[in-house]
Design a protein around this motif. Structure first.
Motif, PDB file in Angstrom:
ATOM      1  N   PRO A 136     -10.245  18.756  -3.756  1.00 42.24           N
ATOM      2  CA  PRO A 136      -9.367  17.652  -4.156  1.00 42.24           C
ATOM      3  C   PRO A 136      -9.416  16.495  -3.154  1.00 42.24           C
ATOM      4  CG  PRO A 136      -8.080  19.363  -3.123  1.00 42.24           C
ATOM      5  CD  PRO A 136      -9.496  19.895  -3.209  1.00 42.24           C
ATOM      6  N   ALA A 137      -8.973  15.325  -3.576  1.00 42.33           N
ATOM      7  CA  ALA A 137      -8.979  14.161  -2.701  1.00 42.33           C
ATOM      8  C   ALA A 137      -8.091  14.427  -1.487  1.00 42.33           C
ATOM      9  CB  ALA A 137      -8.477  12.943  -3.455  1.00 42.33           C
ATOM     10  N   ARG A 138      -8.561  13.909  -0.347  1.00 37.31           N
ATOM     11  CA  ARG A 138      -7.807  14.116   0.892  1.00 37.31           C
ATOM     12  C   ARG A 138      -7.016  12.863   1.236  1.00 37.31           C
ATOM     13  NH1 ARG A 138     -12.680  15.473   4.587  1.00 37.31           N
ATOM     14  NH2 ARG A 138     -13.597  13.975   3.142  1.00 37.31           N
ATOM     15  N   GLN A 139      -5.747  13.053   1.563  1.00 38.70           N
ATOM     16  CA  GLN A 139      -4.883  11.916   1.851  1.00 38.70           C
ATOM     17  C   GLN A 139      -5.039  11.491   3.307  1.00 38.70           C
ATOM     18  OE1 GLN A 139      -0.654  12.591   1.413  1.00 38.70           O
ATOM     19  NE2 GLN A 139      -0.335  10.515   0.623  1.00 38.70           N
ATOM     20  N   TYR A 140      -5.258  10.173   3.515  1.00 37.56           N
ATOM     21  CA  TYR A 140      -5.338   9.558   4.835  1.00 37.56           C
ATOM     22  C   TYR A 140      -6.419  10.169   5.743  1.00 37.56           C
ATOM     23  CZ  TYR A 140      -1.112   6.943   3.753  1.00 37.56           C
ATOM     24  OH  TYR A 140      -0.204   6.084   3.174  1.00 37.56           O
ATOM     25  N   ARG A 141      -7.505  10.700   5.162  1.00 39.32           N
ATOM     26  CA  ARG A 141      -8.619  11.210   5.955  1.00 39.32           C
ATOM     27  C   ARG A 141      -9.921  10.970   5.198  1.00 39.32           C
ATOM     28  NH1 ARG A 141      -6.292  15.083   9.145  1.00 39.32           N
ATOM     29  NH2 ARG A 141      -8.317  15.852   9.820  1.00 39.32           N
ATOM     30  N   GLY A 142     -10.981  10.790   5.934  1.00 43.50           N
ATOM     31  CA  GLY A 142     -12.266  10.616   5.291  1.00 43.50           C
ATOM     32  C   GLY A 142     -13.356  10.433   6.321  1.00 43.50           C
ATOM     33  N   MET A 143     -14.593  10.378   5.830  1.00 44.09           N
ATOM     34  CA  MET A 143     -15.756  10.225   6.694  1.00 44.09           C
ATOM     35  C   MET A 143     -16.431   8.892   6.394  1.00 44.09           C
ATOM     36  SD  MET A 143     -17.295  14.105   6.368  1.00 44.09           S
ATOM     37  CE  MET A 143     -18.622  13.764   7.531  1.00 44.09           C
ATOM     38  N   VAL A 144     -17.224   8.438   7.347  1.00 53.23           N
ATOM     39  CA  VAL A 144     -18.017   7.239   7.152  1.00 53.23           C
ATOM     40  C   VAL A 144     -18.844   7.400   5.879  1.00 53.23           C
ATOM     41  CG1 VAL A 144     -19.966   5.907   8.044  1.00 53.23           C
ATOM     42  CG2 VAL A 144     -18.102   6.583   9.579  1.00 53.23           C
ATOM     43  N   GLY A 145     -18.829   6.359   5.039  1.00 48.17           N
ATOM     44  CA  GLY A 145     -19.557   6.409   3.774  1.00 48.17           C
ATOM     45  C   GLY A 145     -18.735   6.928   2.618  1.00 48.17           C
ATOM     46  N   ASP A 146     -17.582   7.527   2.887  1.00 47.75           N
ATOM     47  CA  ASP A 146     -16.716   8.001   1.812  1.00 47.75           C
ATOM     48  C   ASP A 146     -16.141   6.818   1.016  1.00 47.75           C
ATOM     49  OD1 ASP A 146     -17.088  10.584   2.526  1.00 47.75           O
ATOM     50  OD2 ASP A 146     -15.029  10.970   3.210  1.00 47.75           O
ATOM     51  N   ILE A 147     -15.831   7.099  -0.241  1.00 44.28           N
ATOM     52  CA  ILE A 147     -15.084   6.133  -1.047  1.00 44.28           C
ATOM     53  C   ILE A 147     -13.599   6.417  -0.850  1.00 44.28           C
ATOM     54  CG2 ILE A 147     -14.588   5.324  -3.370  1.00 44.28           C
ATOM     55  CD1 ILE A 147     -17.410   6.164  -4.151  1.00 44.28           C
ATOM     56  N   VAL A 148     -12.894   5.402  -0.419  1.00 43.14           N
ATOM     57  CA  VAL A 148     -11.456   5.524  -0.182  1.00 43.14           C
ATOM     58  C   VAL A 148     -10.712   4.830  -1.316  1.00 43.14           C
ATOM     59  CG1 VAL A 148      -9.549   4.887   1.325  1.00 43.14           C
ATOM     60  CG2 VAL A 148     -11.698   5.681   2.303  1.00 43.14           C
ATOM     61  N   ILE A 151       0.870  -1.177   0.000  1.00 43.17           N
ATOM     62  CA  ILE A 151       0.000   0.000   0.000  1.00 43.17           C
ATOM     63  C   ILE A 151       0.904   1.223   0.000  1.00 43.17           C
ATOM     64  CG2 ILE A 151      -1.692   1.343   1.307  1.00 43.17           C
ATOM     65  CD1 ILE A 151      -2.730  -1.276   2.474  1.00 43.17           C
ATOM     66  N   THR A 152       0.725   2.081  -0.998  1.00 43.19           N
ATOM     67  CA  THR A 152       1.593   3.255  -1.089  1.00 43.19           C
ATOM     68  C   THR A 152       0.890   4.543  -0.658  1.00 43.19           C
ATOM     69  OG1 THR A 152       1.000   3.476  -3.432  1.00 43.19           O
ATOM     70  CG2 THR A 152       3.011   2.245  -2.907  1.00 43.19           C
ATOM     71  N   ASP A 153      -0.384   4.703  -1.004  1.00 39.78           N
ATOM     72  CA  ASP A 153      -1.127   5.926  -0.659  1.00 39.78           C
ATOM     73  C   ASP A 153      -2.598   5.592  -0.461  1.00 39.78           C
ATOM     74  OD1 ASP A 153       0.627   8.260  -0.640  1.00 39.78           O
ATOM     75  OD2 ASP A 153       1.012   7.742  -2.742  1.00 39.78           O
ATOM     76  N   ILE A 154      -3.273   6.459   0.319  1.00 40.24           N
ATOM     77  CA  ILE A 154      -4.710   6.315   0.533  1.00 40.24           C
ATOM     78  C   ILE A 154      -5.345   7.700   0.433  1.00 40.24           C
ATOM     79  CG2 ILE A 154      -6.527   5.591   2.140  1.00 40.24           C
ATOM     80  CD1 ILE A 154      -4.524   3.676   3.373  1.00 40.24           C
ATOM     81  N   TYR A 155      -6.432   7.787  -0.360  1.00 40.93           N
ATOM     82  CA  TYR A 155      -7.134   9.058  -0.524  1.00 40.93           C
ATOM     83  C   TYR A 155      -8.632   8.837  -0.347  1.00 40.93           C
ATOM     84  CZ  TYR A 155      -2.833  10.822  -2.662  1.00 40.93           C
ATOM     85  OH  TYR A 155      -1.533  11.201  -2.901  1.00 40.93           O
ATOM     86  N   SER A 156      -9.267   9.834   0.281  1.00 40.48           N
ATOM     87  CA  SER A 156     -10.728   9.858   0.314  1.00 40.48           C
ATOM     88  C   SER A 156     -11.213  10.630  -0.907  1.00 40.48           C
ATOM     89  CB  SER A 156     -11.232  10.542   1.593  1.00 40.48           C
ATOM     90  OG  SER A 156     -12.629  10.736   1.521  1.00 40.48           O
ATOM     91  N   MET A 157     -12.169  10.023  -1.650  1.00 39.97           N
ATOM     92  CA  MET A 157     -12.624  10.605  -2.909  1.00 39.97           C
ATOM     93  C   MET A 157     -13.923  11.400  -2.742  1.00 39.97           C
ATOM     94  SD  MET A 157     -10.105   9.449  -4.545  1.00 39.97           S
ATOM     95  CE  MET A 157     -10.539  10.037  -6.166  1.00 39.97           C
TER      96      MET A 157
END
Length: 377
Positions: A277-289, A267-273
């Motif tokens: 712009p997409a947020r790296q290593y953060r997101g909310m319940v229901g978000d597409i990661v 695993i190199t990177d994770i973004y919330s879509m």
């Protein structure tokens, strides 16, 4: 005075001590009379005794000669004695060799193997040790020989599995004890990638002409897809769920040496879509990661899961070799933790687990203001 007469009684054998059977080199005492005090000759089953330990008129002591067969013991007196020869009433029997164990019970050509047992004879003579139908090279293959232990080198040409036996001229062939040639990996032929599902060629020896019940494992995970199997080469697919670790071939229950194989899964990177712009290593319940990396396989294995902050993803939108898009579950913990990808073997023999380099943050919705702050129902 009356006449006197002299009676010349010939040599005779009255007994064989301690018994009438034994192995080559066993010390026996032949008892009797009129052997004379001058050493004569003796043979066992027609094979001459070379050396005598003792020679007396009433007993002879010698070691059973190598390579003789079961038969009568004959004693010939010296010419000066003039008492002729004597033949035993009993047959002296050469005992059949018996193997009780071998150590080790598997190995490679040229390895040292110790054969334990009895009735081998104190010297080798024309006796031999065989691995299946292949005899140990004489004399280079014999390191030590005694009545209860033989040390040999595994001969070239030994078949994959067979019995070790000891054969003596008079005692015949022993019981057989199983010996297995140990499979040996000399190298791996690896394609440009080292992903699960990739084809890998295992080169070596003693794999056997066909697979049968033999197996290959990657880091303890069983291979399920075999392309071909030969004595010196096996072609397989890297199994789903294989972790980094040793490739091992097992033949007839005997494991090969291990050849290390590093399975690509990162695993190199994770973004919330959810927002641009997409947020790296953060997101909310229901978000597409969107999880970016390598070695995910072209489609989701049935045994693969993504865990985001302690909860399996609610669903998967996309799964390719380098991108997974998953929906954050309502059960995700707000505590910051690493995103985990687990790919398990279908038969439960192991799994490969990787984690993100950084913690993932579940954002909690916050109310900044309401307007109006009062109103009617």
């Amino acid at each position: 005075p009356g006449n006197s007469f002299h009676y010349n009684v010939g040599a005779s054998i009255t007994g064989i001590l301690p018994s009438t059977s034994g192995y080559y080199g066993k010390r026996v005492t032949v008892t009797g009379q009129n052997f004379g005090t001058v050493q004569g000759t003796a043979n066992v089953g027609g094979t001459a005794v070379a050396t005598f330990v003792d020679w007396q008129d009433t007993q002879i002591v010698f070691d059973i000669p190598s390579d003789c067969v079961s038969g009568k013991i004959t004693v010939g007196t010296a010419a000066a004695t003039g008492e002729g020869s004597a033949i035993s009433a009993d047959t002296f029997t050469i005992d059949t060799p018996v193997i009780t164990s071998i150590s080790p019970s598997s190995g490679l050509v040229g390895d040292v193997v110790t054969v334990n047992g009895s009735n081998f004879g104190t010297t080798k003579g024309n006796s031999k040790v065989s691995f299946g139908s292949v005899d140990v090279a004489d004399p280079a293959g014999y390191l030590n020989w005694s009545n209860s232990q033989i040390v040999v080198l595994v001969p070239d040409g030994t078949i994959q599995s067979g019995s070790v036996t000891v054969t003596t001229t008079g005692g015949g062939i022993s019981n057989g004890v199983a010996f297995t040639l140990k499979p040996y990996i000399t190298g791996l032929v690896i394609p440009g990638t080292q992903r699960m599902g990739d084809t890998v060629t295992i080169q070596g020896k003693n794999f056997g002409a066909s697979q049968g019940a033999s197996t290959v494992t990657f880091g303890g995970v069983n291979v399920t897809t075999y392309t071909s199997w030969a004595n010196d080469e096996i072609v397989v697919q890297v199994p789903v769920g294989a972790p980094d670790g040793s490739v091992i071939v097992t033949v007839n229950g005997v494991q090969s040496n291990g050849e290390y194989f590093d399975v690509t899964l990162d695993i190199t990177d994770i973004y919330s879509m959810h927002t641009a712009p997409a947020r790296q290593y953060r997101g909310m319940v229901g978000d597409i990661v969107q999880i970016r990396g390598d070695g995910f396989m072209d489609s989701q294995p049935a045994t693969a899961t993504v865990e985001i902050n302690g909860a399996p993803a609610a669903s998967y939108i996309t799964w390719t070799d380098d991108v997974i898009e998953a929906v954050i579950s309502p059960n995700a913990n707000i505590k910051q933790t690493k995103v985990k990808l687990t790919v398990a073997a279908g038969d439960g023999s192991g799994q490969h687990v990787v984690e993100s380099a950084n913690d993932f943050i579940i954002e909690v919705p916050a109310i900044a203001s309401i307007n109006p702050s009062s109103g009617y129902v």
